[in-house]
Design a protein around this motif. Structure first.
Motif, mmCIF file in Angstrom:
data_model
loop_
_atom_site.group_PDB
_atom_site.id
_atom_site.type_symbol
_atom_site.label_atom_id
_atom_site.label_comp_id
_atom_site.label_asym_id
_atom_site.label_seq_id
_atom_site.Cartn_x
_atom_site.Cartn_y
_atom_site.Cartn_z
ATOM 1 N N GLN A 86 0.873 -1.173 0.000
ATOM 2 C CA GLN A 86 0.000 0.000 0.000
ATOM 3 C C GLN A 86 0.915 1.229 0.000
ATOM 4 N N ALA A 87 1.200 1.729 -1.180
ATOM 5 C CA ALA A 87 2.204 2.799 -1.295
ATOM 6 C C ALA A 87 1.631 4.138 -0.859
ATOM 7 N N HIS A 88 2.398 4.875 -0.041
ATOM 8 C CA HIS A 88 1.999 6.257 0.253
ATOM 9 C C HIS A 88 2.964 7.258 -0.361
ATOM 10 N N VAL A 89 4.107 6.759 -0.837
ATOM 11 C CA VAL A 89 5.057 7.604 -1.548
ATOM 12 C C VAL A 89 5.569 6.803 -2.746
ATOM 13 N N GLY A 90 5.691 7.463 -3.887
ATOM 14 C CA GLY A 90 6.250 6.789 -5.059
ATOM 15 C C GLY A 90 6.885 7.797 -5.982
ATOM 16 N N ARG A 91 7.867 7.351 -6.727
ATOM 17 C CA ARG A 91 8.486 8.250 -7.719
ATOM 18 C C ARG A 91 9.148 7.432 -8.808
ATOM 19 N N ASN A 92 9.261 8.059 -9.946
ATOM 20 C CA ASN A 92 9.946 7.456 -11.082
ATOM 21 C C ASN A 92 11.446 7.653 -10.880
ATOM 22 N N VAL A 93 12.204 6.556 -10.961
ATOM 23 C CA VAL A 93 13.658 6.658 -10.783
ATOM 24 C C VAL A 93 14.394 6.133 -12.025
ATOM 25 N N ASP A 94 13.829 6.421 -13.192
ATOM 26 C CA ASP A 94 14.524 6.066 -14.430
ATOM 27 C C ASP A 94 15.912 6.701 -14.412
ATOM 28 N N GLY A 95 16.907 5.924 -14.786
ATOM 29 C CA GLY A 95 18.284 6.438 -14.776
ATOM 30 C C GLY A 95 19.063 5.949 -13.575
ATOM 31 N N ILE A 96 18.371 5.310 -12.632
ATOM 32 C CA ILE A 96 19.095 4.824 -11.457
ATOM 33 C C ILE A 96 20.013 3.671 -11.865
ATOM 34 N N ASP A 97 21.170 3.621 -11.246
ATOM 35 C CA ASP A 97 22.124 2.542 -11.482
ATOM 36 C C ASP A 97 21.770 1.409 -10.516
ATOM 37 N N LEU A 98 21.051 0.398 -11.020
ATOM 38 C CA LEU A 98 20.547 -0.650 -10.132
ATOM 39 C C LEU A 98 21.671 -1.509 -9.552
ATOM 40 N N ASN A 99 22.762 -1.677 -10.315
ATOM 41 C CA ASN A 99 23.919 -2.403 -9.767
ATOM 42 C C ASN A 99 24.488 -1.674 -8.565
ATOM 43 N N LEU A 100 24.691 -0.365 -8.735
ATOM 44 C CA LEU A 100 25.206 0.462 -7.643
ATOM 45 C C LEU A 100 24.236 0.424 -6.465
ATOM 46 N N TYR A 101 22.936 0.488 -6.772
ATOM 47 C CA TYR A 101 21.903 0.477 -5.725
ATOM 48 C C TYR A 101 22.015 -0.789 -4.879
ATOM 49 N N HIS A 102 22.055 -1.959 -5.538
ATOM 50 C CA HIS A 102 22.062 -3.218 -4.794
ATOM 51 C C HIS A 102 23.376 -3.410 -4.031
ATOM 52 N N GLN A 103 24.494 -3.019 -4.647
ATOM 53 C CA GLN A 103 25.781 -3.137 -3.940
ATOM 54 C C GLN A 103 25.841 -2.203 -2.738
ATOM 55 N N SER A 104 25.333 -0.983 -2.928
ATOM 56 C CA SER A 104 25.360 -0.005 -1.832
ATOM 57 C C SER A 104 24.434 -0.436 -0.705
ATOM 58 N N LEU A 105 23.329 -1.079 -1.073
ATOM 59 C CA LEU A 105 22.390 -1.571 -0.068
ATOM 60 C C LEU A 105 23.073 -2.594 0.839
ATOM 61 N N LEU A 106 23.855 -3.486 0.234
ATOM 62 C CA LEU A 106 24.587 -4.481 1.029
ATOM 63 C C LEU A 106 25.583 -3.797 1.962
ATOM 64 N N LEU A 107 26.315 -2.818 1.408
ATOM 65 C CA LEU A 107 27.299 -2.076 2.198
ATOM 66 C C LEU A 107 26.616 -1.368 3.368
ATOM 67 N N LEU A 108 25.481 -0.758 3.078
ATOM 68 C CA LEU A 108 24.741 -0.001 4.088
ATOM 69 C C LEU A 108 24.265 -0.922 5.210
ATOM 70 N N LYS A 109 23.721 -2.080 4.850
ATOM 71 C CA LYS A 109 23.205 -3.004 5.865
ATOM 72 C C LYS A 109 24.336 -3.560 6.730
ATOM 73 N N GLN A 110 25.481 -3.819 6.087
ATOM 74 C CA GLN A 110 26.642 -4.304 6.824
ATOM 75 C C GLN A 110 27.124 -3.240 7.818
ATOM 76 N N PHE A 111 27.196 -1.995 7.355
ATOM 77 C CA PHE A 111 27.636 -0.890 8.206
ATOM 78 C C PHE A 111 26.671 -0.703 9.381
ATOM 79 N N GLN A 112 25.381 -0.767 9.066
ATOM 80 C CA GLN A 112 24.356 -0.564 10.099
ATOM 81 C C GLN A 112 24.442 -1.675 11.163
#
Lengths: 125, 185
Positions: free
Chosen positions: A90-116
């Motif tokens: 049930q989305a209350h916020v949404g946006r178009n993120v065309d142009g996002i680097d999905l590889n960078l996104y997923h790698q950074s997500l792993l880094l972020l979770k590890q750091f956290q």
């Protein structure tokens, strides 16, 4: 203080929206990203995909967002688990993120979770 | 965790420290109203965050409260809009300054819309026992990669800078006292 008690949308991948995932719980606040596969303006239901994973997103609260199949979208919302055990965000916020680097996104997500996790472990000891 | 190994004196005082929300929200509260929040005993007076605006409460000519979600937490923010009506500010600033500040705040307020991604800078302050950012400026971010780059920058800065700051060098006052430093504003 009630105004600020809004929960943060936990950063998850569509893989985390499978029934076996610890995030697959009624009312869980999540933030997901995926490519729009289908959209129905009648029902307001969008279907997003990431690899082999798929999730339905209710967009009835997103008045100003335009939907284009093939574009990449990010949604923040709460997971509703229906009686057939299908999760619908049930989305209350949404946006178009065309142009996002999905590889960078997923790698950074792993880094972020590890750091956290390290930070919280260090704080606890 | 690496700490206090940096031989170079670095101060975070009055620096807009880039912290992830979960990190900012777990800062140690000030020991008195005249002191700052601290992170590993280092005073933190200002912060910068990037995230999605998820809540908004606007009282025209008074304030705009909003929450910014970076995926690790929701940071409460307040943008004051009372520059032209506050007797407190009128005693401390010239009318010309107040007009400029009011215009800047109004421009920032225009950016704050639910769903927008924004970069927020401001002072780290306390509200009802928790951390909030008293906003000095808000910038709308359109690049879809900006939040990801902010995460990486925050992790990098925490590991290679903020975690290495010596307590004794953190005041920026040159006193090297090592104690918690009273905030200046």
């Amino acid at each position: 203080m009630a105004f600020f008690e809004g929960k943060s949308g936990a950063l998850v991948s569509l893989q985390d929206m499978r029934p076996s995932s610890p995030f697959f719980k009624q009312g869980t606040s999540v933030r997901i990203i995926g490519k729009l596969h289908e959209y129905s303006s009648e029902t307001g239901l969008a279907t997003v995909i990431d690899g082999n994973d798929i999730l339905k997103v209710s967009t009835e609260h997103l008045k100003d967002l335009k939907f284009q199949v093939g574009s990449v979208y990010q949604f923040i919302g709460e997971l509703l688990i229906r009686t057939d055990n299908e999760g619908v965000l049930q989305a209350h916020v949404g946006r178009n993120v065309d142009g996002i680097d999905l590889n960078l996104y997923h790698q950074s997500l792993l880094l972020l979770k590890q750091f956290q996790a390290n930070h919280l472990n260090n704080s606890a000891t | 965790m690496q700490q206090n190994k940096n031989p170079f004196p670095i101060s975070l005082h009055n620096t807009h420290v880039k912290l992830l929300a979960f990190d900012l929200l777990t800062l140690t509260p000030p020991i008195s109203p005249n002191h700052s929040f601290t992170r590993n005993s280092i005073p933190i007076t200002r912060a910068e965050t990037v995230g999605t605006i998820t809540l908004r409460d606007h009282k025209p000519f008074k304030f705009l409260r909003f929450a910014i979600d970076d995926g690790t937490g929701c940071i409460p923010c307040i943008l004051w809009l009372n520059h032209m009506t506050s007797p407190h500010l009128a005693r401390r600033r010239s009318p010309q300054d107040l007009c400029l500040l009011a215009d800047a705040a109004a421009r920032s307020a225009e950016v704050v819309k639910v769903g927008n991604v924004a970069r927020v800078r401001g002072r780290v302050t306390e509200y009802k026992g928790g951390v909030q950012i008293t906003v000095t400026d808000v910038i709308s971010e359109r690049d879809p990669n900006v939040e990801v780059l902010h995460w990486v920058e925050c992790v990098n800065l925490a590991r290679n800078c903020y975690n290495l700051v010596n307590v004794s060098s953190s005041s920026g006052s040159g006193s090297g006292s090592g104690s918690v430093v009273p905030k200046l504003n």
